[in-house]
Design an enzyme around this catalytic site. Structure first.
Site, mmCIF file in Angstrom:
data_model
loop_
_atom_site.group_PDB
_atom_site.id
_atom_site.type_symbol
_atom_site.label_atom_id
_atom_site.label_comp_id
_atom_site.label_asym_id
_atom_site.label_seq_id
_atom_site.Cartn_x
_atom_site.Cartn_y
_atom_site.Cartn_z
ATOM 1 N NE ARG A 89 -3.171 2.715 2.683
ATOM 2 C CZ ARG A 89 -3.374 3.453 3.774
ATOM 3 N NH1 ARG A 89 -2.875 3.089 4.929
ATOM 4 N NH2 ARG A 89 -4.086 4.556 3.717
ATOM 5 C CG HIS A 177 -8.676 6.448 3.477
ATOM 6 N ND1 HIS A 177 -9.188 7.477 4.239
ATOM 7 C CD2 HIS A 177 -7.660 5.913 4.199
ATOM 8 C CE1 HIS A 177 -8.507 7.555 5.380
ATOM 9 N NE2 HIS A 177 -7.565 6.620 5.372
ATOM 10 N NE ARG A 247 -4.160 11.730 9.731
ATOM 11 C CZ ARG A 247 -4.277 10.742 8.827
ATOM 12 N NH1 ARG A 247 -4.631 11.025 7.583
ATOM 13 N NH2 ARG A 247 -4.030 9.498 9.160
ATOM 14 C CD GLU A 391 -7.895 0.335 3.668
ATOM 15 O OE1 GLU A 391 -8.085 -0.052 4.854
ATOM 16 O OE2 GLU A 391 -7.410 1.441 3.389
HETATM 17 C C1 UVW Z 1 -4.209 8.172 3.889
HETATM 18 C C2 UVW Z 1 -4.497 7.916 5.314
HETATM 19 O O1 UVW Z 1 -4.998 8.766 6.011
HETATM 20 O O2 UVW Z 1 -4.221 6.698 5.769
HETATM 21 P P1 UVW Z 1 -4.436 6.163 7.259
HETATM 22 O O3 UVW Z 1 -5.894 6.276 7.549
HETATM 23 O O4 UVW Z 1 -3.962 4.738 7.160
HETATM 24 O O5 UVW Z 1 -3.590 7.036 8.127
HETATM 25 MG MG MG Z 2 -7.307 1.450 7.699
#
Ligand code: UVW
Ligand code: MG
Ligand code: ADP
Length: 405
Positions: A89, A177, A247, A391
């Site tokens: 990935r 994602h 975040r 995934e």
């Molecule tokens: C792209 C991303 O945010 O991936 P993860 O949710 O795995 O941190």
């Molecule tokens: Mg995940």
């Protein structure tokens, strides 16, 4: 049997699965956590047996060496399992990579070139690929989180910035994602209840309007019309959009300049927004299960964090209903979306004006199957669904398809 070892290198973790893409079975799965800290943990599970080890794991290279060692020691043997490829990935594919790609030195260099656009994710991806190529002499395939979204309409992918500056620096909405949004939206489209609904309304699959909410640690929403993405909440980086574990999601860009003028360094603001914000920043815990415990105990900060999280989700569903001209199916997936019925009802409860409903018994029932949780799915009424994402299986299938040509 032919299998694919799927590697998902996060900033401080390495998740892996050995998958048989034909049957969908995972022969082994595990995770190495707290890479780079004083003590790490390795959890390996195969044939119902769990192996757990606590030991320091200095970097992703060492993490992978430990994992390959566990396959040798407790099994299953990679050779006996017929490993045909390693699927990686990779979070950011930029404008270069729009499909699963056989890894060679140029591809590794290409992924490294994209580190400035995904500083939290791509460095681990590069290390994971490099070490795996040393250790495992099979084809390596990179599958990009951005790939599904490379066909976003220009109106959705373009930021309203000076167009020369944007072009020079690769500034556009990429979306992330994508493997999950593609897997889940195809599973929804293939679900018998959805097919029946379209048939009853005399409509073709190209008209199916979906909103998918991938709610994990990272979280993102997508609007999908007839299988094609038409908008998504993550942008140049995986920071934009929904409120996440650590975040912030959407903020006024002016906040960044305000904090820098007040004396914070750019790197500090980056760390603040990516690692010290979201649910964690508001409540002190970044994990949804922990947050729900605090909410149940009457913690006011936790309550506000959940309210902000749900408010943002409802806003995105409403916005995507506008983008799509209505919603036929709203789907929840990933750790929070699949498991937290309170979050699901909290989102849907505020969206009655879109015709969205929830059946409390169906919503609260536990299941690993794709399922409908809306109340009475009469003609024209939109469906609400829970669809487990996979995934790893999607990456394994794409890697095997490429290797088998
Ligand atoms: C792209 C991303 O945010 O991936 P993860 O949710 O795995 O941190
Ligand atoms: Mg995940
Ligand atoms: N039973 C549950 N109830 C509520 N939240 C859950 C449950 N199980 C997992 N989660 C949440 O799912 C999130 C992790 O989702 P996941 O998709 O595994 O994340 P990622 O792959 O991004 O690391 C965490 O916030 C975790 O608390």
């Amino acid at each position: 049997m032919s299998t694919v070892l799927v590697l998902n290198s996060g900033s401080s973790s390495l998740k892996y699965q050995l998958v048989d893409p034909a049957s969908g079975e995972a022969l082994a799965a595990g995770v190495v956590e707290r890479i780079g800290e004083t003590s790490g943990t390795v959890k390996h599970e195969a044939k119902g047996e769990k192996t757990v080890r606590d030991l320091p794991v200095p970097d992703h290279g060492e993490a992978l060496r430990i994992v390959i060692g566990l396959f040798d020691e407790v099994g299953p043997s990679l050779a006996e399992a017929g490993i045909a490829a390693v699927g990686h990935r990779v979070v950011h594919g930029g404008e270069v990579f729009s499909a699963p790609t056989l890894v060679d030195d140029d591809v590794v260099a290409g992924v490294r070139d994209l580190v400035p656009l995904a500083p939290l994710h791509n460095p681990a991806n590069v290390t994971g690929i490099e070490v795996a190529r040393e250790l495992l002499d099979v084809p390596h395939v990179a599958v990009f989180d951005t790939a599904f979204f490379t066909t976003l309409p220009k109106a959705a992918s373009t930021y309203a910035l000076d167009r020369e500056v944007a072009a020079e620096h690769g500034v556009r909405r990429y979306g992330f994602h994508g493997t999950s949004h593609q897997f889940v939206s195809s599973a929804v489209a293939a679900h018998p209840v959805v097919a029946e609904k379209l048939a009853a309304e005399g409509r073709s699959p190209e008209t199916l309007r979906q909103v998918v909410l991938h709610l994990g640690n990272g979280a993102s929403a997508s609007a999908v019309l007839g299988g094609e993405p038409v908008d998504t909440s993550m942008g140049l980086t995986p920071l934009e959009g929904l409120v996440m574990g650590t975040r912030s999601g959407d903020i006024d860009a002016g906040i960044v300049f305000h904090l820098i003028r007040e004396g914070m360094a750019a790197e500090e603001v980056d760390t603040l927004l990516n690692k010290r914000s979201g649910i964690l920043g508001l409540s002190g815990v970044g994990d949804m299960r922990e947050l729900q415990k605090l909410v149940a105990a009457g913690d006011a900060d936790a309550r506000l964090a959940l309210d902000v999280y749900l408010h943002r989700l409802r806003k995105y569903v409403g916005a995507y209903a506008a983008v799509l001209g209505g919603i036929d199916v709203l789907t929840f997936t990933a750790g929070v979306g699949e498991n937290d019925h309170r979050v699901r009802s909290g989102v849907v409860r505020g969206l009655k004006f879109l015709g969205l409903t929830i059946d409390p018994a169906a919503n609260e029932a536990r299941s690993d199957e794709a399922r409908v949780i809306s109340a009475g799915h009469g003609a024209e009424a939109p469906l609400v669904m829970v669809v487990p994402t996979d995934e790893e299986l999607a990456i394994a299938r794409q890697a095997m398809a490429l290797v088998e040509g």
